[in-house]
Design an enzyme around this catalytic site. Sequence first.
Site, PDB file in Angstrom:
ATOM      1  N   GLY A 255      20.085 -28.962  27.508  1.00  0.00           N
ATOM      2  CA  GLY A 255      20.044 -30.722  28.113  1.00  0.00           C
ATOM      3  C   GLY A 255      20.861 -31.577  27.254  1.00  0.00           C
ATOM      4  O   GLY A 255      20.491 -32.649  27.378  1.00  0.00           O
TER       5      GLY A 255
ATOM      6  N   GLY B 125      19.433 -35.573  24.680  1.00  0.00           N
ATOM      7  CA  GLY B 125      20.336 -34.444  24.355  1.00  0.00           C
ATOM      8  C   GLY B 125      21.609 -35.327  23.565  1.00  0.00           C
ATOM      9  O   GLY B 125      22.087 -34.784  22.662  1.00  0.00           O
ATOM     10  N   LYS B 126      22.116 -36.131  24.480  1.00  0.00           N
ATOM     11  CA  LYS B 126      23.386 -36.746  24.003  1.00  0.00           C
ATOM     12  C   LYS B 126      23.148 -37.660  22.656  1.00  0.00           C
ATOM     13  O   LYS B 126      23.958 -37.755  21.899  1.00  0.00           O
ATOM     14  CB  LYS B 126      23.789 -37.793  24.942  1.00  0.00           C
ATOM     15  N   ALA B 127      21.930 -38.238  22.821  1.00  0.00           N
ATOM     16  CA  ALA B 127      21.526 -38.927  21.367  1.00  0.00           C
ATOM     17  C   ALA B 127      21.426 -38.026  20.040  1.00  0.00           C
ATOM     18  O   ALA B 127      21.966 -38.339  19.119  1.00  0.00           O
ATOM     19  CB  ALA B 127      20.099 -39.738  21.575  1.00  0.00           C
TER      20      ALA B 127
ATOM     21  N   CYS C 296      25.318 -24.185  32.032  1.00  0.00           N
ATOM     22  CA  CYS C 296      24.405 -23.034  32.276  1.00  0.00           C
ATOM     23  C   CYS C 296      23.128 -23.445  32.475  1.00  0.00           C
ATOM     24  O   CYS C 296      22.588 -24.659  32.376  1.00  0.00           O
ATOM     25  CB  CYS C 296      24.463 -22.539  30.707  1.00  0.00           C
TER      26      CYS C 296
ATOM     27  N   ASN D  15      16.136 -28.607  24.439  1.00  0.00           N
ATOM     28  CA  ASN D  15      15.670 -29.777  24.623  1.00  0.00           C
ATOM     29  C   ASN D  15      15.572 -29.934  26.109  1.00  0.00           C
ATOM     30  O   ASN D  15      14.856 -31.107  26.733  1.00  0.00           O
ATOM     31  CB  ASN D  15      16.818 -30.868  24.070  1.00  0.00           C
TER      32      ASN D  15
ATOM     33  N   TYR E  24       4.004 -30.406  33.784  1.00  0.00           N
ATOM     34  CA  TYR E  24       4.768 -31.082  32.614  1.00  0.00           C
ATOM     35  C   TYR E  24       3.816 -30.908  31.303  1.00  0.00           C
ATOM     36  O   TYR E  24       4.291 -30.546  30.044  1.00  0.00           O
ATOM     37  CB  TYR E  24       5.082 -32.513  32.998  1.00  0.00           C
TER      38      TYR E  24
ATOM     39  N   SER F 241       3.206 -27.205  29.995  1.00  0.00           N
ATOM     40  CA  SER F 241       4.326 -26.704  29.387  1.00  0.00           C
ATOM     41  C   SER F 241       4.657 -27.353  28.025  1.00  0.00           C
ATOM     42  O   SER F 241       5.030 -26.495  27.155  1.00  0.00           O
ATOM     43  CB  SER F 241       5.705 -26.981  30.407  1.00  0.00           C
ATOM     44  N   LYS F 242       4.500 -28.587  27.837  1.00  0.00           N
ATOM     45  CA  LYS F 242       4.632 -29.311  26.712  1.00  0.00           C
ATOM     46  C   LYS F 242       3.648 -28.741  25.456  1.00  0.00           C
ATOM     47  O   LYS F 242       3.991 -28.446  24.454  1.00  0.00           O
ATOM     48  CB  LYS F 242       4.722 -30.731  26.660  1.00  0.00           C
TER      49      LYS F 242
END
Length: 265
Positions: free
Chosen positions: A12, A18-20, A64, A92, A156, A159-160
């Site tokens: 992610g 993910g980018k952070a 992916c 993530n 949600y 799963s968390k």
Amino acid sequence: MPVAGKVALITGGVGGLGKAFATALLQARAAAVCLVDINKRGEETAEELRKKFPTNQTVEFYECDVTDYNLFKGAFDFTEKKFGGIDIVCNNAGINALDHEIDKSIKAFRLNLEAVFLGTRLGQMYMDKSKGRGGGVIVNVASMAAFMPIENCMAYTGSKAGVVALTKVAASEASLEEYGVRVNCLCPSFTDTPILDYVEGTREAINMIPGHHILKPEFVAEGFMQLVEKEDLNGAIMRVTPQKGIDFYKDHKRVPSFSVAPSKL
Ligand SMILES: NC(=O)c1ccc[n+]([C@@H]2O[C@H](COP(=O)([O-])OP(=O)(O)OC[C@H]3O[C@@H](n4cnc5c(N)ncnc54)[C@H](O)[C@@H]3O)[C@@H](O)[C@H]2O)c1
């Protein structure tokens, strides 16, 4: 673990958090980051990060679907071959789903929980010190939903909570199986990323909760970096909230009262 010179794989990695995380690792002079994501626009994100960190650091995008074990394993093979090893794995990728959306809820369970299990096992295998690799750290991204259920989001929330539980087991295996791979869990509160746009009006509703505000991804990334860097953190369940900032769920050091050592793969 000093991040300088290390190689990271982030699922992610094209999304908000993910980018952070990738940015924070590159700021700390990670040698390479592989963004593993189903979003075809990932190459644009990789290019943006390459331009921002132009020295000898590398950013790759690997398209992916991480719910498919063989495809996900391909991302690990690619990263290991390209960069000579993997030191940091962040599981993530995640999505939300409402309870009436059965297909989407099944996908949420598969991505938020099953894929985190797969990424944790793959991380243990590809960083396994007892098999000659270098050891490392895995950060699994759960959510404060694991402790404070979100109404109408069973998949949600469930799963968390599962991610918190499986992280504790994987952390105990770090010494039991001599992988040399620490495993920690990050549980942010609401953060300013595209996931909040899934249900219209979410942002407005959050801002109306007394004492609450939406976190910045960069702040959550500070917590992520602690879980990566601090060698004494294994099995840590870190919360990131507007009320308490970065702290730990109180039983994060709890170890199982008995252990069953599975034979190694
Ligand atoms: N933003 C929040 O409020 C918040 C709070 C707590 C926890 N989280 C968790 O943080 C993580 C990151 O979410 P975000 O907020 O950055 O949201 P986001 O929507 O910006 O990012 C999620 C990323 O996962 C990718 N993805 C979706 N399905 C995938 C698949 N099958 N294979 C590979 N990649 C896939 C998406 O393309 C996207 O880039 C999630 O696990 C989320 O549950 C977010």
